[in-house]
Each structure stands twice: as structure tokens, then as C-alpha cells.
Write an enzyme that holds these catalytic residues in place. Structure first.
Site, PDB file in Angstrom:
ATOM      1  N   SER A 156      14.093  94.641  70.978  1.00  0.00           N
ATOM      2  CA  SER A 156      14.755  94.829  72.266  1.00  0.00           C
ATOM      3  C   SER A 156      16.231  94.467  72.165  1.00  0.00           C
ATOM      4  O   SER A 156      16.618  93.587  71.376  1.00  0.00           O
ATOM      5  CB  SER A 156      14.089  93.910  73.298  1.00  0.00           C
ATOM      6  N   TYR A 171      10.554  85.123  75.797  1.00  0.00           N
ATOM      7  CA  TYR A 171      10.265  86.526  75.471  1.00  0.00           C
ATOM      8  C   TYR A 171      11.236  87.021  74.393  1.00  0.00           C
ATOM      9  O   TYR A 171      10.826  87.575  73.368  1.00  0.00           O
ATOM     10  CB  TYR A 171      10.376  87.407  76.729  1.00  0.00           C
ATOM     11  N   LYS A 224      10.848  88.281  70.139  1.00  0.00           N
ATOM     12  CA  LYS A 224      11.389  89.482  69.473  1.00  0.00           C
ATOM     13  C   LYS A 224      12.221  89.075  68.255  1.00  0.00           C
ATOM     14  O   LYS A 224      12.109  89.663  67.180  1.00  0.00           O
ATOM     15  CB  LYS A 224      12.251  90.295  70.449  1.00  0.00           C
TER      16      LYS A 224
HETATM   17  P1  NAD Z   1       3.675  97.590  78.503  1.00  0.00           P
HETATM   18  O1  NAD Z   1       3.300  96.260  79.032  1.00  0.00           O
HETATM   19  O2  NAD Z   1       3.561  98.763  79.398  1.00  0.00           O
HETATM   20  O3  NAD Z   1       2.862  97.898  77.164  1.00  0.00           O
HETATM   21  C1  NAD Z   1       2.447  96.889  76.279  1.00  0.00           C
HETATM   22  C2  NAD Z   1       0.965  97.073  76.039  1.00  0.00           C
HETATM   23  O4  NAD Z   1       0.497  96.075  75.129  1.00  0.00           O
HETATM   24  C3  NAD Z   1       0.132  96.937  77.313  1.00  0.00           C
HETATM   25  O5  NAD Z   1      -0.687  98.083  77.455  1.00  0.00           O
HETATM   26  C4  NAD Z   1      -0.707  95.676  77.097  1.00  0.00           C
HETATM   27  O6  NAD Z   1      -1.957  95.759  77.722  1.00  0.00           O
HETATM   28  C5  NAD Z   1      -0.779  95.620  75.582  1.00  0.00           C
HETATM   29  N1  NAD Z   1      -0.984  94.289  75.016  1.00  0.00           N
HETATM   30  C6  NAD Z   1      -0.283  93.153  75.262  1.00  0.00           C
HETATM   31  N2  NAD Z   1      -0.752  92.144  74.528  1.00  0.00           N
HETATM   32  C7  NAD Z   1      -1.774  92.638  73.776  1.00  0.00           C
HETATM   33  C8  NAD Z   1      -2.659  92.073  72.812  1.00  0.00           C
HETATM   34  N3  NAD Z   1      -2.591  90.797  72.477  1.00  0.00           N
HETATM   35  N4  NAD Z   1      -3.580  92.880  72.257  1.00  0.00           N
HETATM   36  C9  NAD Z   1      -3.661  94.190  72.576  1.00  0.00           C
HETATM   37  N5  NAD Z   1      -2.857  94.774  73.482  1.00  0.00           N
HETATM   38  C10 NAD Z   1      -1.917  94.006  74.072  1.00  0.00           C
HETATM   39  O7  NAD Z   1       5.188  97.478  77.940  1.00  0.00           O
HETATM   40  P2  NAD Z   1       6.187  98.601  77.442  1.00  0.00           P
HETATM   41  O8  NAD Z   1       7.301  98.661  78.396  1.00  0.00           O
HETATM   42  O9  NAD Z   1       5.465  99.828  77.087  1.00  0.00           O
HETATM   43  O10 NAD Z   1       6.725  97.871  76.135  1.00  0.00           O
HETATM   44  C11 NAD Z   1       6.191  98.110  74.853  1.00  0.00           C
HETATM   45  C12 NAD Z   1       6.909  97.212  73.859  1.00  0.00           C
HETATM   46  O11 NAD Z   1       8.309  97.458  73.905  1.00  0.00           O
HETATM   47  C13 NAD Z   1       6.708  95.723  74.141  1.00  0.00           C
HETATM   48  O12 NAD Z   1       6.600  95.049  72.895  1.00  0.00           O
HETATM   49  C14 NAD Z   1       8.011  95.345  74.825  1.00  0.00           C
HETATM   50  O13 NAD Z   1       8.329  93.990  74.634  1.00  0.00           O
HETATM   51  C15 NAD Z   1       9.001  96.248  74.122  1.00  0.00           C
HETATM   52  N6  NAD Z   1      10.194  96.506  74.935  1.00  0.00           N
HETATM   53  C16 NAD Z   1      10.060  97.010  76.196  1.00  0.00           C
HETATM   54  C17 NAD Z   1      11.196  97.232  76.971  1.00  0.00           C
HETATM   55  C18 NAD Z   1      11.073  97.759  78.380  1.00  0.00           C
HETATM   56  O14 NAD Z   1      12.012  97.630  79.151  1.00  0.00           O
HETATM   57  N7  NAD Z   1       9.971  98.374  78.778  1.00  0.00           N
HETATM   58  C19 NAD Z   1      12.460  96.952  76.452  1.00  0.00           C
HETATM   59  C20 NAD Z   1      12.563  96.466  75.149  1.00  0.00           C
HETATM   60  C21 NAD Z   1      11.425  96.248  74.394  1.00  0.00           C
HETATM   61  C1  UD1 Z   2      15.667  92.724  81.340  1.00  0.00           C
HETATM   62  C2  UD1 Z   2      15.387  91.452  80.575  1.00  0.00           C
HETATM   63  C3  UD1 Z   2      15.406  91.764  79.087  1.00  0.00           C
HETATM   64  C4  UD1 Z   2      14.417  92.890  78.755  1.00  0.00           C
HETATM   65  C5  UD1 Z   2      14.774  94.105  79.602  1.00  0.00           C
HETATM   66  C6  UD1 Z   2      13.830  95.248  79.399  1.00  0.00           C
HETATM   67  C7  UD1 Z   2      16.165  89.580  81.950  1.00  0.00           C
HETATM   68  C8  UD1 Z   2      17.163  88.490  82.085  1.00  0.00           C
HETATM   69  N1  UD1 Z   2      16.373  90.442  80.920  1.00  0.00           N
HETATM   70  O1  UD1 Z   2      16.936  93.188  80.963  1.00  0.00           O
HETATM   71  O2  UD1 Z   2      15.062  90.609  78.339  1.00  0.00           O
HETATM   72  O3  UD1 Z   2      14.502  93.224  77.386  1.00  0.00           O
HETATM   73  O4  UD1 Z   2      14.743  93.724  80.996  1.00  0.00           O
HETATM   74  O5  UD1 Z   2      12.534  94.910  79.824  1.00  0.00           O
HETATM   75  O6  UD1 Z   2      15.225  89.673  82.720  1.00  0.00           O
HETATM   76  N2  UD1 Z   2      18.732  94.287  88.777  1.00  0.00           N
HETATM   77  C9  UD1 Z   2      18.946  94.157  90.124  1.00  0.00           C
HETATM   78  N3  UD1 Z   2      17.861  94.010  90.943  1.00  0.00           N
HETATM   79  C10 UD1 Z   2      16.578  93.995  90.481  1.00  0.00           C
HETATM   80  C11 UD1 Z   2      16.367  94.157  89.083  1.00  0.00           C
HETATM   81  C12 UD1 Z   2      17.467  94.290  88.257  1.00  0.00           C
HETATM   82  O7  UD1 Z   2      20.086  94.148  90.579  1.00  0.00           O
HETATM   83  O8  UD1 Z   2      15.632  93.845  91.274  1.00  0.00           O
HETATM   84  C13 UD1 Z   2      19.901  94.483  87.890  1.00  0.00           C
HETATM   85  C14 UD1 Z   2      20.049  93.419  86.816  1.00  0.00           C
HETATM   86  O9  UD1 Z   2      20.794  92.336  87.277  1.00  0.00           O
HETATM   87  C15 UD1 Z   2      20.734  94.210  85.695  1.00  0.00           C
HETATM   88  C16 UD1 Z   2      20.198  95.629  85.871  1.00  0.00           C
HETATM   89  O10 UD1 Z   2      19.706  95.708  87.206  1.00  0.00           O
HETATM   90  O11 UD1 Z   2      22.125  94.232  85.897  1.00  0.00           O
HETATM   91  C17 UD1 Z   2      19.062  95.961  84.921  1.00  0.00           C
HETATM   92  O12 UD1 Z   2      18.055  94.956  85.043  1.00  0.00           O
HETATM   93  P1  UD1 Z   2      16.646  95.051  84.278  1.00  0.00           P
HETATM   94  O13 UD1 Z   2      16.036  96.376  84.534  1.00  0.00           O
HETATM   95  O14 UD1 Z   2      15.874  93.847  84.640  1.00  0.00           O
HETATM   96  O15 UD1 Z   2      17.031  95.011  82.733  1.00  0.00           O
HETATM   97  P2  UD1 Z   2      17.921  93.954  81.897  1.00  0.00           P
HETATM   98  O16 UD1 Z   2      18.579  92.979  82.767  1.00  0.00           O
HETATM   99  O17 UD1 Z   2      18.788  94.736  80.990  1.00  0.00           O
END
Ligand code: NAD
Ligand code: UD1
Length: 348
Positions: free
Chosen positions: A129, A153, A157
Site C-alpha cells: 500500500s 495496519y 505492510k
Molecule cells: P477486502 O477486505 O475487500 O479483501 C480482503 C479479503 O481477505 C477479504 O475477503 C477477507 O475476508 C479476506 N481475509 C482477511 N483475512 C483473511 C485470512 N486470515 N484468511 C483468509 N482470508 C482473509 O480488501 P481489499 O480492498 O480488496 O484489499 C485487498 C488487499 O489490498 C489487502 O491486503 C489490503 O490491505 C490491500 N490494500 C487495499 C487498499 C484499499 O484501499 N482497498 C489499499 C492498499 C492496499
Molecule cells: C487510508 C488509510 C491508508 C490506507 C488507504 C487505503 C488512514 C489514515 N489511511 O488512506 O492507510 O492504505 O486508506 O485503504 O486511514 N476523507 C474525508 N472524509 C471521509 C473519508 C476520507 O474527508 O469520510 C478524506 C481523507 O482525509 C483523505 C481522502 O479523503 O484526504 C482519502 O481518504 P481515504 O479514502 O481514507 O484514503 P487515505 O487517507 O489515502
């Protein structure tokens, strides 16, 4: 012969979209997920959208930390590579329950890596991430920037990235691509798959979406005094379909070259403010999003966006979609499934 890919967390938001792309690309896919933060309906939707390729998907409800179950799976199938999405991802919850996050994300990953190693499957794509850049001193963020984490969290990562670098140093047969996602948003253009967070959404787009469908009265904007174009935080939003394509590109790279252990940003390289995102969503949905201007959210950075050069050069991948398409597809999903996969007409 079709390649066999294991996808952990494949019922989740990014995983389900990527599994669909893999199936359509001719891969055989096994998904494991404990369904902690997802629904089996997502898997059913993937199968339907994949048409004739749907039969190439196998799903097992398995927790990553269940080593005997993983061993059984690897004993029964020779996987060519693993894409590892499974993990918990709520920043606030990780501050409240750090051990839960370390246990799930780190122990889960170590268990997976141990079993992969034991069965000679040493090709991995891992979901990292942009959170590992902390509050970057400058933008765009390049992959060489110093790493930092401001919450448990983010630390999971960071630690997992380091674990991957260490196992590659210890055994050069491992081929690992660490993908640092910026802000994944949007949904499959069919409106049939999308993000369905449990509880109150932490992230901006799922929150806006729930305001638009009437589940929440207003969006709280965290901070209006940042040094940005309109005072609100700036992020690099990327369409989930582009992100999924990035995984196909990474997988191809693993099969085509001896890459070692490499890290790539997956973003668009463009920064968008909270107010710009609200405006784009209002245009796409025709809905007014009431705003409450509030103070900054602790731990939030001011401006974060990606340098996309390395992924473009090495993976031959570049995001195609802009903010308008992200909002269009997010609204299409939201309006058809206002309660996500639990929506009344989502029951099959
Ligand atoms: P998500 O929660 O929708 O998907 C993650 C999946 O992993 C879920 O279906 C959950 O049930 C499963 N899971 C969690 N722990 C588990 C375990 N111990 N065994 C088996 N299954 C398990 O999240 P996502 O948004 O699809 O994210 C996927 C990956 O990408 C995650 O590792 C997340 O940290 C990373 N990531 C997400 C974002 C984002 O904004 N969505 C940003 C950066 C990184
Ligand atoms: C957040 C997480 C980051 C994670 C990423 C993707 C925090 C501090 N950081 O990042 O670790 O990798 O999500 O899952 O939580 N915002 C609002 N109102 C809201 C929600 C968000 O104003 O209700 C603003 C935030 O302040 C930010 C932007 O929207 O400026 C994006 O927020 P968000 O979607 O939570 O992502 P990140 O902050 O980039």
C-alpha cells in the site's frame, strides 16, 4: 496448459475484480478466503461474469493461518503463482486491536510463505500500500522513497515487504512483486461487482456512495486547511479495473523474467482533492452530497500521488481510466446494490 493461480482474499473488493480478469485471461484460479470481510455472493458474481471461463474457478473458505488446510490445498494442486490479497485493512481498527492485525496479516502471510516454499511454489504478487510512504516529503512518490508507517495496519505492510525481501535474499528462486496500491475506487462496469465494506466506511468513496444512496446524511470532510488547491487532502485514485490489470501485468512479468523481489506503485500519477472527488461524484450520480467541514483526521497525509514510471517501463502497464469513469462505475454499482451484496435483489 493453463497456468494455475492461487488467489488469497479473492472474495474481497480488489481480489474479486482481479479473479475475473484472470479467468477471462485463461487462467485457472483457486480462491481462498475466510469471508471475514466479504461475501460468497461476490464469488458467484465473478463466475457469472466470467461466462464460459467461470468453470475455471474453485473457491475454498479457508483461513490463511490454517496451515493444515493450506498444505492440503498445495498437495492437491501445483500452483504456478500466488496473488496474496488476504488481510485486514481498517486503519482505525488496527490502532484499537494491533495484535489482531499482526496475527492475521503477518502470521497469515508467514504461514502462506512457509507452505509455498515447502511445495516449491515461489512466485508471489503481494498487495502492499502507498501507506508505506507515510507523509511523503514530496510528490510524486517513487519506489525508492524512505518507508514509514504511522499505524499497525501500515506496519504489517512494511513488515511483510521486508519479509519478502529477506526470503528472496535467502533463496533466489523466489520471484516476488510487491504492488503498492494508491487509492482503489470504482467498480466493475457491469454494476454487478463492487466494494461492500462492513460497518461505517473509513475510506472516502464508499462513504460518499452511502450518502448518495441515502444510508448516511452527509460526508464529513477531514481538513480544509491543507496546503492544496482547495484546502482538502489530495490522493491518487485508481479504478479497480485498472488495478486488476496491473496484477495481470505483474503476473506476466513473473512468468516472463527473473525479476527477483521488486516493488511497483500502482496509481495514476494524478492528484485529486476531496472536493474535486465529491464534485465528480455529484456529476456522475446527479445526487447532491451534503458536506460537513471538519478538522483533520489524525495520521492523514496532505498530498499523496504516485510516480508511475517504473510500472509503465517494467510492467508495460498504465492506468486507463479517469475520475469521471471511476465515479460513473461506482455509482452504477451503488445504485444497483445500495446495500452491497446484501441488497434485496443481490440474493443470488
Ligand atoms: P477486502 O477486505 O475487500 O479483501 C480482503 C479479503 O481477505 C477479504 O475477503 C477477507 O475476508 C479476506 N481475509 C482477511 N483475512 C483473511 C485470512 N486470515 N484468511 C483468509 N482470508 C482473509 O480488501 P481489499 O480492498 O480488496 O484489499 C485487498 C488487499 O489490498 C489487502 O491486503 C489490503 O490491505 C490491500 N490494500 C487495499 C487498499 C484499499 O484501499 N482497498 C489499499 C492498499 C492496499
Ligand atoms: C487510508 C488509510 C491508508 C490506507 C488507504 C487505503 C488512514 C489514515 N489511511 O488512506 O492507510 O492504505 O486508506 O485503504 O486511514 N476523507 C474525508 N472524509 C471521509 C473519508 C476520507 O474527508 O469520510 C478524506 C481523507 O482525509 C483523505 C481522502 O479523503 O484526504 C482519502 O481518504 P481515504 O479514502 O481514507 O484514503 P487515505 O487517507 O489515502
Amino acid at each position: 496448459m493453463e497456468k494455475k493461480i492461487l488467489v488469497t482474499g479473492g472474495a474481497g473488493y480488489i481480489g474479486s475484480h482481479t479473479v475475473l480478469q484472470l479467468l477471462l485471461g485463461g487462467f485457472k484460479v483457486t480462491v481462498i478466503d475466510n469471508l471475514d470481510n466479504s461475501s460468497e455472493v461476490a464469488i458467484k458474481r465473478v463466475v457469472e461474469l466470467a461466462g464460459d471461463f467461470g468453470s475455471n474457478l474453485v473457491f475454498h473458505q479457508i483461513d490463511l493461518r490454517d496451515k493444515p488446510a493450506l498444505e492440503k490445498l498445495f498437495a492437491s494442486t501445483n500452483f504456478d503463482a500466488v496473488i496474496h490479497f488476504a488481510g485486514l485493512k481498517a486503519v482505525g481498527e488496527s490502532v484499537q486491536k494491533p495484535l489482531l492485525y499482526y496475527n492475521n496479516n503477518i502470521i497469515g502471510t508467514i504461514t502462506l510463505l512457509e507452505v509455498m516454499g515447502a511445495y516449491g511454489c515461489k512466485k508471489l504478487v503481494f498487495s502492499s500500500s502507498a501507506t508505506v510512504y507515510g507523509w511523503p516529503k514530496e510528490v510524486p512518490c517513487t519506489e525508492e522513497f524512505p518507508l514509514a508507517a504511522t499505524n499497525p495496519y501500515g506496519r504489517t505492510k512494511l513488515f511483510i515487504e521486508e519479509i519478502c525481501r529477506d526470503i528472496y535474499r535467502s533463496d533466489s528462486e523466489w520471484q516476488i512483486i510487491l504492488l503498492r496500491y494508491f487509492n482503489p475506487v470504482g467498480a466493475h462496469p457491469s454494476g454487478y461487482m463492487g466494494e461492500d465494506p462492513r460497518g461505517i466506511p473509513n475510506n472516502l468513496m464508499p462513504f460518499i456512495q452511502q450518502v448518495a444512496v441515502g444510508r448516511r446524511p452527509a460526508l464529513t470532510v477531514f481538513g480544509k486547511d491543507y496546503n492544496t488547491k482547495d484546502g482538502t487532502g489530495v490522493r491518487d485514485y485508481i479504478h479497480v479495473v485498472d488495478l486488476s490489470d496491473g496484477h495481470s501485468a505483474a503476473l506476466q512479468k513473473l512468468f516472463d523474467s527473473n525479476i527477483g523481489c521488486e516493488v511497483y506503485n500502482l496509481g495514476t500519477g494524478k492528484g485529486t482533492s476531496v472536493l474535486e472527488m465529491v464534485d465528480a461524484f455529484e456529476k456522475a450520480s446527479g445526487k447532491k452530497i451534503p458536506l460537513i467541514m471538519a478538522g483533520r483526521r489524525p495520521g492523514d497525509a496532505e498530498i499523496v500521488f504516485a510516480s508511475t514510471e517504473k510500472a509503465e517501463r517494467d510492467l508495460n502497464w498504465k492506468a486507463k481510466y479517469g475520475i469521471a469513469e471511476m465515479c460513473r462505475d461506482q455509482w452504477n454499482w451503488a445504485s444497483k446494490n445500495p446495500y452491497g451484496y446484501e441488497s434485496p435483489d443481490s440474493s443470488n
